[in-house]
Structure formats: C-alpha cells, structure tokens
Design an enzyme around this catalytic site. Sequence first.
Site, PDB file in Angstrom:
ATOM      1  N   GLY A 285       0.811  -1.218   0.000  1.00  0.00           N
ATOM      2  CA  GLY A 285       0.000   0.000   0.000  1.00  0.00           C
ATOM      3  C   GLY A 285       0.840   1.260   0.000  1.00  0.00           C
ATOM      4  O   GLY A 285       0.485   2.256  -0.650  1.00  0.00           O
ATOM      5  N   ASP A 286       1.968   1.236   0.717  1.00  0.00           N
ATOM      6  CA  ASP A 286       2.866   2.397   0.735  1.00  0.00           C
ATOM      7  C   ASP A 286       3.426   2.658  -0.659  1.00  0.00           C
ATOM      8  O   ASP A 286       3.569   3.805  -1.085  1.00  0.00           O
ATOM      9  CB  ASP A 286       4.016   2.165   1.717  1.00  0.00           C
ATOM     10  CG  ASP A 286       3.542   1.802   3.106  1.00  0.00           C
ATOM     11  OD1 ASP A 286       2.473   2.294   3.524  1.00  0.00           O
ATOM     12  OD2 ASP A 286       4.225   1.005   3.777  1.00  0.00           O
TER      13      ASP A 286
END
Length: 310
Positions: free
Chosen positions: A251-252
Amino acid sequence: MIFTCTLNPSLDYYLESDKNLTPGKMNRSQLEYYEAGGKGINVSIVLNNLGIPSRALGFLGGFTKDFYISLLAKYEYILPHFTYINGPTRINIKMRTADGPTDINAAGPYITPEDMNNLENKAERLSKGDYLVLAGNTPVYLAEDVKVMLKKAIEQEVKVCLDTDPGLIRDMLGNGLFLVKTTPEELSVMVDRKIENEEDCIAAIRELHEGGAENAIVVYDNKKAFISCNAGTFEAMLQEGIEAVNTVGTGDSLVAGFLMNYLRSKDPVDSFRFGASCGSATAYSRTLATREKIDSFYEEKEVREIPEAA
C-alpha cells in the site's frame, strides 16, 4: 516537494532462516540485516527509487537515531528532516523462517508536548503545492495535536494524504483531504458498519470521496485496489494469480506511485494505474519496488471502471 511524516518509525532488525521457528527453544538465524522502517519512510524509499525527492519528517531519538539516519544515507533522494527526541527509536524484530514471517513490534517512545510542537513548527513551513503524507500509527494522545497540524497545512493549500488511524481520517474528512489510503478493516470504522466484501468496500470509498477525500483508495486483501475520485470508481489488480513474495509495503508503494505520477499528469486514473504497478512491483520483490520492476508491471497493468449501481 513531497513531505512524508512517520510519527513512530522503527529500526527493523531482520533475521532469516530456512528452518522452522521453535518457540521456547534456541533458534539461530542464517542472515541478519537492518532496514529503516515505517510507513512514511516506505513511501519515501519508493519515491527515491523513482527518482523523486522527498523530505522525511517524524520523530527519531536515543541510541538508535544515528544508525537510522545512516541507513537512509544510501537513498540519494531522501532528505531527513526529523525532530529529535530523548526517547530511543523503537527496534522491531522481523523473523523470516521456513514456516513464515513472525514480527515483534515495539511500542515506541513517548512524545512530549515540546517534541510535538517542534514537529508542528517544521510542518508550518510547507506551502501551496507541497504534499504531506502522514502514514503509520498516530498515538492516541497525539491525535488532537496532529489534527491541528493537518488543518493548518490544508489552510496553507498543502495537499494532505493520510494512511493512518481510521478515527483520525474520519475526523479530518470534512477538511478537504487530497488522498486517503486505507484497508477494509479501517474502512469499517470510518463508515461505522461492517465491510464484508468488495461491494461493501466500493460503496464505502465512494462515501469517503463524497465526504471530502478527493482520492479515496482501499487495498483489498493485498490482491487488488479500488479508487473513488472525480473521474469515477476504478479497480486494479495487485497480484496477478501468482502468490506474492512480499506484501509488506504494498500500500505504501501504491501511494508513492500515485503521487509520483500525479505530479506530472494530474490524472488520478493513470496515477492509480501507476500506483498499482508500484504495489505489484513490491508484492513480487523481496524489497520495496524498484523502477525497473515497476515499469515491467505498468506496461500491462489494466484499470477497470466500476459503474454506479443501477
């Protein structure tokens, strides 16, 4: 300029072994190494791999501070801009053994009002056109101060991006957020109902968008992602049928890729496509996404529009 903010970064100590972990017994690793950890730092690392500079905000302190900074020195485009505190930056243990990963995460140091005030002073220097990415856990006792800091940034026309505690995101929605990245579990807190399937996710991120998030993204089971934005609602696969090598930082990486592409295109849909390519590149690598791996996924990455329900 993109600024990332990690309130509780970690010095991650990795231990790898091809044997199973046996509780209560002596276990020996075959490989050990350290990495600078934290969700905001992950965003900065992927931006670095894409050749995009970022300033890293947050709190560092104690005997681990200098070593943490030294680990960041290998990243040419990460500019440390931390607030130094007395308490030591936490050390997290990341064991990778034959029976899977086992993580032991420390709580982290206490942040004093003076520490928080020093961080707020740094954040006040951001200006129109800057991006502020707050990623990772926000300690409960800092929540009100963090909201004040974020509201001031928005008043200065800074584009605020949040991937943090769902209660804080919910409270900030009406202030005009540029980007929200979340998970189904966190999303359920924001909309105050259970998220049981993809349809629930889609309906909930549409609510976030309508409630004030210009771009609302949810990563679903680390296998696909959805976005609701001014152009509509879309989905993209993160895993393409083959089991992922690594889901930490997926997600980062998506957030970093979205921002990198948006800086040049101002197109949220293509930025989502590029962000999903970054997420896939991390999922199929032992480390965070590299430019070569990202480009290989971007060539074939598809984004599908999800029509409004009849």
